[in-house]
Design an enzyme around this catalytic site. Structure first.
Site, PDB file in Angstrom:
ATOM      1  N   PHE A   3       0.858  -1.191   0.000  1.00  0.00           N
ATOM      2  CA  PHE A   3       0.000   0.000   0.000  1.00  0.00           C
ATOM      3  C   PHE A   3       0.888   1.233   0.000  1.00  0.00           C
ATOM      4  O   PHE A   3       1.620   1.488   0.952  1.00  0.00           O
ATOM      5  CB  PHE A   3      -0.955   0.062   1.196  1.00  0.00           C
ATOM      6  CG  PHE A   3      -1.864   1.260   1.094  1.00  0.00           C
ATOM      7  CD1 PHE A   3      -3.026   1.197   0.341  1.00  0.00           C
ATOM      8  CD2 PHE A   3      -1.529   2.476   1.676  1.00  0.00           C
ATOM      9  CE1 PHE A   3      -3.845   2.318   0.182  1.00  0.00           C
ATOM     10  CE2 PHE A   3      -2.336   3.599   1.520  1.00  0.00           C
ATOM     11  CZ  PHE A   3      -3.494   3.509   0.774  1.00  0.00           C
ATOM     12  N   LYS A  63       2.096  11.252   7.118  1.00  0.00           N
ATOM     13  CA  LYS A  63       1.228  10.982   8.279  1.00  0.00           C
ATOM     14  C   LYS A  63       1.626  11.760   9.551  1.00  0.00           C
ATOM     15  O   LYS A  63       1.321  12.923   9.653  1.00  0.00           O
ATOM     16  CB  LYS A  63       1.103   9.483   8.506  1.00  0.00           C
ATOM     17  CG  LYS A  63       0.316   8.829   7.348  1.00  0.00           C
ATOM     18  CD  LYS A  63      -0.338   7.515   7.691  1.00  0.00           C
ATOM     19  CE  LYS A  63      -1.354   7.159   6.600  1.00  0.00           C
ATOM     20  NZ  LYS A  63      -0.996   6.003   5.788  1.00  0.00           N
ATOM     21  N   ASP A  72       9.188   3.057   2.246  1.00  0.00           N
ATOM     22  CA  ASP A  72       7.982   3.842   2.510  1.00  0.00           C
ATOM     23  C   ASP A  72       7.685   3.750   4.009  1.00  0.00           C
ATOM     24  O   ASP A  72       7.124   2.767   4.484  1.00  0.00           O
ATOM     25  CB  ASP A  72       6.801   3.307   1.686  1.00  0.00           C
ATOM     26  CG  ASP A  72       5.524   4.127   1.914  1.00  0.00           C
ATOM     27  OD1 ASP A  72       5.475   4.899   2.891  1.00  0.00           O
ATOM     28  OD2 ASP A  72       4.574   3.973   1.121  1.00  0.00           O
TER      29      ASP A  72
HETATM   30  C1  LIG Z   1      -1.131   6.108   4.245  1.00  0.00           C
HETATM   31  C2  LIG Z   1       0.002   5.599   3.458  1.00  0.00           C
HETATM   32  C3  LIG Z   1       0.374   6.200   2.235  1.00  0.00           C
HETATM   33  C4  LIG Z   1      -0.422   7.283   1.586  1.00  0.00           C
HETATM   34  O1  LIG Z   1      -0.522   8.444   2.354  1.00  0.00           O
HETATM   35  P1  LIG Z   1      -1.687   9.498   2.030  1.00  0.00           P
HETATM   36  O2  LIG Z   1      -1.343  10.675   2.903  1.00  0.00           O
HETATM   37  O3  LIG Z   1      -2.982   8.849   2.401  1.00  0.00           O
HETATM   38  O4  LIG Z   1      -1.611   9.804   0.582  1.00  0.00           O
HETATM   39  C5  LIG Z   1       1.503   5.715   1.594  1.00  0.00           C
HETATM   40  N1  LIG Z   1       2.210   4.700   2.097  1.00  0.00           N
HETATM   41  C6  LIG Z   1       1.869   4.087   3.262  1.00  0.00           C
HETATM   42  C7  LIG Z   1       2.710   2.966   3.776  1.00  0.00           C
HETATM   43  C8  LIG Z   1       0.753   4.508   3.974  1.00  0.00           C
HETATM   44  O5  LIG Z   1       0.404   3.892   5.101  1.00  0.00           O
END
Ligand SMILES: *Cc1c(COP(=O)(O)O)cnc(C)c1O
Length: 400
Positions: free
Chosen positions: A141, A255, A226
């Site tokens: 994700f 986040k 990520d």
């Molecule tokens: C939430 C998330 C994203 C995307 O972030 P948004 O601010 O919702 O665009 C990307 N990578 C990971 C691992 C995430 O948990």
């Protein structure tokens, strides 16, 4: 004031149905707690997918927000602002990185990392034009843009949104052999989550990240981590890669960098890589704005001052050990790091969502990810006593 029921009705009537929320309407929050419009109090066990690590409305974050609101909020990057430099300096310091590129959302930062890796591939690694490949993992994700969903393996995420952007190769997660086999002379990067949060808090085998780093280095491929969900003390270290001292070439954060009040994201790297991005080649109107920088600075200060990495590590281990003591035949697996935990239920116990609804009735909000798993990720300011209370609620929800 309108009731929860009425507010849900008009939200469903006028808002697109791209989410399936628990039936609770939050109107107030503080620390680890949220209240619905009827005044009922809940423990927040999701923390907006780990965007509220510092707790809701942390006073230091709110103060930074208010102070900055009184000065200047948006300049665009056409001009300098006085908050950007100090913010990025602090972000680089806590990340042990040389240089940062600020954006707003996580998905935008992932896009930025993809662009950077490709450009580095063409200009430094000398990959032929438009041939750059990036390797990603099954069940990843990384966000919701058209490029990102194009390399998702979740049919909900990609179906109907094609054609997919070319240049991505999908391999199994937690499989270093598959990584080594997938690399070609045109591979520029390997994009991976240190723990797959949305996939159900999938923790790879010990040594995976260290091995990934080694393979990437050997083949001159960028290791792109990520850390949008796992970063900022969520897993018991500032960043999840630190558990294995596997510093990535590019790190993506978002986040909790916004302290739960404002979208702030970034990628971090070395100058040797970041140098390929020159003026005019990438940007964002809001990225690096003074309000975001003031909030981001305060968000980092709170994590450091309150030693939330240590708290996350200690209480996370305590939480999982207490979960393991619950007398039930319904739990199949408990996994996680720091205060990021997945509890997987046996299929014989039924789906996870009804248990989330039960816990909601008892004053605790947690969300199912995929059918059988519930994620527990409270704000990191939670106390041991509150963890004990959460365990009681979970035990009760699993009864019967
Ligand atoms: C939430 C998330 C994203 C995307 O972030 P948004 O601010 O919702 O665009 C990307 N990578 C990971 C691992 C995430 O948990």
């Amino acid at each position: 004031m309108a009731s929860s029921k009425e507010l849900i009705r008009i939200t469903e009537k006028y808002g697109a149905h791209n989410y399936h929320p628990l039936p609770v309407v939050i109107s107030k929050a503080k620390g680890i707690w949220v209240w619905d419009v009827e005044g009922k109090k809940y423990l927040d066990m999701l923390s907006a997918y780990s965007a509220v690590n510092q707790g809701h409305r942390h006073p230091a974050v709110l103060k930074a927000l208010k102070d900055q609101m009184e000065r200047v909020t948006l300049t665009s990057r056409a001009f300098h602002n006085d908050k950007l430099g100090p913010f990025l300096q602090k972000l680089c310091k806590v990340s042990q990185m040389e240089v940062a590129l600020p954006m707003n959302t996580g998905a935008e930062a992932v896009e930025t990392a993809i662009k950077l890796a490709r450009k580095w591939g063409y200009e430094v690694k000398r990959v032929p034009k438009n041939k750059a490949e990036i390797i990603v993992c099954a069940e990843n994700f990384h966000g919701r843009t058209s490029t990102i969903v194009g390399f998702s393996t979740d049919p909900d995420a990609y179906t109907g949104f094609g054609p997919a952007m070319p240049g991505f190769k999908i391999i199994p997660y937690d499989d270093t052999k598959a990584l080594e086999n997938a690399i070609t002379k045109n591979t520029v990067g390997f994009l991976v989550e240190p723990i797959q949060g949305e996939a159900g808090v999938k923790v790879p085998a010990k040594g995976y990240l260290a091995k990934v780093k080694q393979i990437c280095r050997k083949h001159n491929v960028l290791f792109i981590a990520d850390e949008v969900q796992t970063g900022f003390c969520r897993t018991g270290k500032w960043f999840c890669w630190q558990h294995e001292n596997a510093k990535p070439d590019i790190m993506i954060v978002g986040k909790a960098l916004g302290g739960g009040v404002y979208p702030v994201s970034a990628i971090l790297s070395s100058w040797n890589i970041m140098k390929v991005i020159k003026p005019g080649q990438h940007g964002s109107t809001f990225g690096g704005n003074p309000l975001a920088c003031a909030v981001g600075t305060a968000a980092l200060d709170v994590l450091a001052q309150e030693k939330l990495d240590v708290r996350s590590q200690q209480l996370g281990e305590y939480f999982r050990s207490q979960l393991g003591k619950i007398k039930t035949k319904k739990i199949k697996d408990i996994r996680g790091k720091g205060l990021l935990t997945g509890m997987e239920l046996h299929t014989s116990a039924g789906k996870a969502r009804p248990y989330c609804l039960k816990m909601k009735e008892m004053g605790m909000l947690a969300k199912d990810t995929h059918e059988q798993t519930i994620r527990f990720a409270p704000p990191l300011v939670i106390t041991k006593k509150e963890v004990d209370w959460a365990i009681k609620v979970i035990a009760k929800a699993l009864e019967g």
